[in-house]
Design a protein around this motif. Structure first.
Motif, short mmCIF file in Angstrom:
data_model
loop_
_atom_site.label_atom_id
_atom_site.label_comp_id
_atom_site.label_asym_id
_atom_site.label_seq_id
_atom_site.Cartn_x
_atom_site.Cartn_y
_atom_site.Cartn_z
N SER A 127 0.65 -1.17 -0.32
CA SER A 127 -0.03 0.23 0.21
C SER A 127 1.14 0.82 -0.28
N GLY A 128 0.37 1.96 -0.42
CA GLY A 128 1.08 3.76 -0.55
C GLY A 128 2.12 3.62 -1.63
N ASP B 41 -9.06 5.67 0.29
CA ASP B 41 -8.53 5.26 0.61
C ASP B 41 -8.87 5.16 2.78
N CYS B 42 -9.43 6.58 3.26
CA CYS B 42 -10.44 6.60 4.19
C CYS B 42 -11.76 5.75 4.49
N THR B 44 -14.13 2.59 4.64
CA THR B 44 -14.30 1.20 5.02
C THR B 44 -15.04 1.06 4.72
N SER B 67 -13.05 -2.99 -4.72
CA SER B 67 -12.62 -2.91 -5.90
C SER B 67 -13.56 -2.42 -6.75
N ASP B 118 -7.13 8.68 -6.26
CA ASP B 118 -7.45 7.52 -5.14
C ASP B 118 -8.59 6.55 -5.55
N SER B 121 -7.37 3.37 -8.18
CA SER B 121 -6.07 3.01 -7.50
C SER B 121 -6.73 2.10 -6.05
N VAL B 122 -7.97 2.76 -5.71
CA VAL B 122 -9.34 1.46 -5.21
C VAL B 122 -8.91 0.54 -6.15
N SER B 125 -6.94 -2.26 -7.32
CA SER B 125 -6.33 -2.37 -6.23
C SER B 125 -6.16 -3.41 -6.08
N ASP B 171 -1.23 3.87 -8.76
CA ASP B 171 -0.64 3.90 -7.97
C ASP B 171 0.90 4.71 -8.76
N ARG B 174 0.04 8.72 -8.41
CA ARG B 174 0.14 9.05 -7.20
C ARG B 174 1.66 9.48 -6.49
#
Lengths: 204, 204
Positions: A127-128, B41-42, B44, B67, B118, B121-122, B125, B171, B174
């Motif tokens: 991640s990141g 990313d933050c 859930t 995703s 972001d 990214s999700v 991923s 990714d 970023r």
DNA sequence: AGTGTAGACGGACTAGAGTCCGCTTTCAAA
DNA sequence: TTTGAAAGCGGACTCTAGTCCGTCTACACT
């Protein structure tokens, strides 16, 4: 040597305590064996810890996270590639023109990917964007950047280096090979072609 | 229309039951709001479920996984891009030469990335390369492939299309922007240049 | 040898993704 | 309107990555 090195360098590690060094090796060996035997996707960190005879916390202390461990493993595998680049015979080693060296390097990377796609997937999945900040990627990038600069002094080689490496992302590779059924050879040729074209343009 | 469509298409959904459709919307809306407010990313899955007033199982039934949900959201955002491609004015729409259309498209994708890095990214991923099998990537790829074929009829455009899109991995984007501090503009220019070079080569 | 301490250890703990399955709802056909 | 069952629902449960912190140990210095 002797000074602190980065957390993923599996070589000699500065003032590392004896027990720490022993555990590092045990973990690396256990991980390597389990990954080889079962495939990187089917091995949990706890299993590695157990096989290595250490607590899970020890693994995280040494390698930051799952993908850090994968990177450390790759870093080992990578030494031979680095060697070929720095001292090996052309076209991958010094001596050939930049464009050819780049093609050879990208080809070699594709071969590496063919052999270790699952491991590289794990490494890249951190991640990141840890992967991009790690040793291995940095060394690839540097090499590509230098070659590009030689071929195209006026271009933005620092950024183009990343563009040239992008097609070798492990997840993409696996998709092309496993889902779409492309021959590894065909993927390699396309990646090399793309890289060559970026390097071989007139002046910009 | 009316027949079953893919699991990520947020449009009209075949014989979907009324409650199912209602929940789909509620989930999409809640996710969209939370992502916008807090960053993808933050957030859930449980939070989304709660905000949408549904159980977590419902989300997974509708969207397969985290995703998949991100992909569904992107799919919406994407409609305008698709529209621009199919009916918009040149250079991104029909009418311009293939090379220019490709450059415009890659540029537009870079802009999209800048706005939704972001979220993408999700989406990317997802394990097992779901992203590459989804609608959104497929439509990008198809478009690139068609343009490449127009510009370079004899090349392996099916595979090169993936190589051209690879530099726009979220990714990587970023990393370049957030870790290395590159200007979005600079990244876009490099991606466009790489794509253009691949498309613009002589004959192969 | 004795000892202080930086550094290492390990396993219980937390958090979040994804699964499972018994219960509920929709809706089409009778 | 009744009704059967396909589809949907939801939340408890599992599994794994990653954290935390009390305990232990190598080793440098005396």
């Amino acid at each position: 040597m002797g000074t602190r090195s980065t957390p993923f360098d599996p070589g000699t590690h500065g003032g590392e305590r004896a027990d720490a060094a022993r555990n590092r090796r045990a973990i690396l060996d256990a991980a390597s064996a389990l990954f080889a035997e079962r495939g990187a996707d089917c091995v949990t960190v706890d299993q590695i810890a157990e096989a290595a005879g250490v607590g899970k916390g020890t693994i995280y202390r040494r390698f930051t996270d799952r993908s850090g461990l994968a990177m450390a493993l790759l870093d080992q595998t990578d030494r031979e590639l680095q060697h070929a680049i720095l001292r090996g015979p052309p076209p991958i080693g010094p001596g050939a023109p930049a464009g050819e060296r780049l093609a050879a390097f990208i080809g070699a990377l594709a071969d590496l990917l063919e052999r270790h796609a699952d491991l590289m997937s794990v490494a890249e999945s951190g991640s990141g964007g840890v992967w991009y900040r790690g040793n291995v990627y940095a060394s690839y990038r540097l090499h590509v950047e230098v070659l590009l600069r030689e071929a195209r002094p006026d271009a933005d080689c620092a950024t183009l280096a990343d563009m040239v490496l992008a097609p070798l992302a492990a997840d993409l590779y696996r998709h092309l090979r496993d889902d779409r059924g492309l021959e590894p050879e065909r993927i390699r040729v396309a990646a090399v072609e793309a890289a060559t074209l970026v390097a071989g343009a007139p002046t910009a």
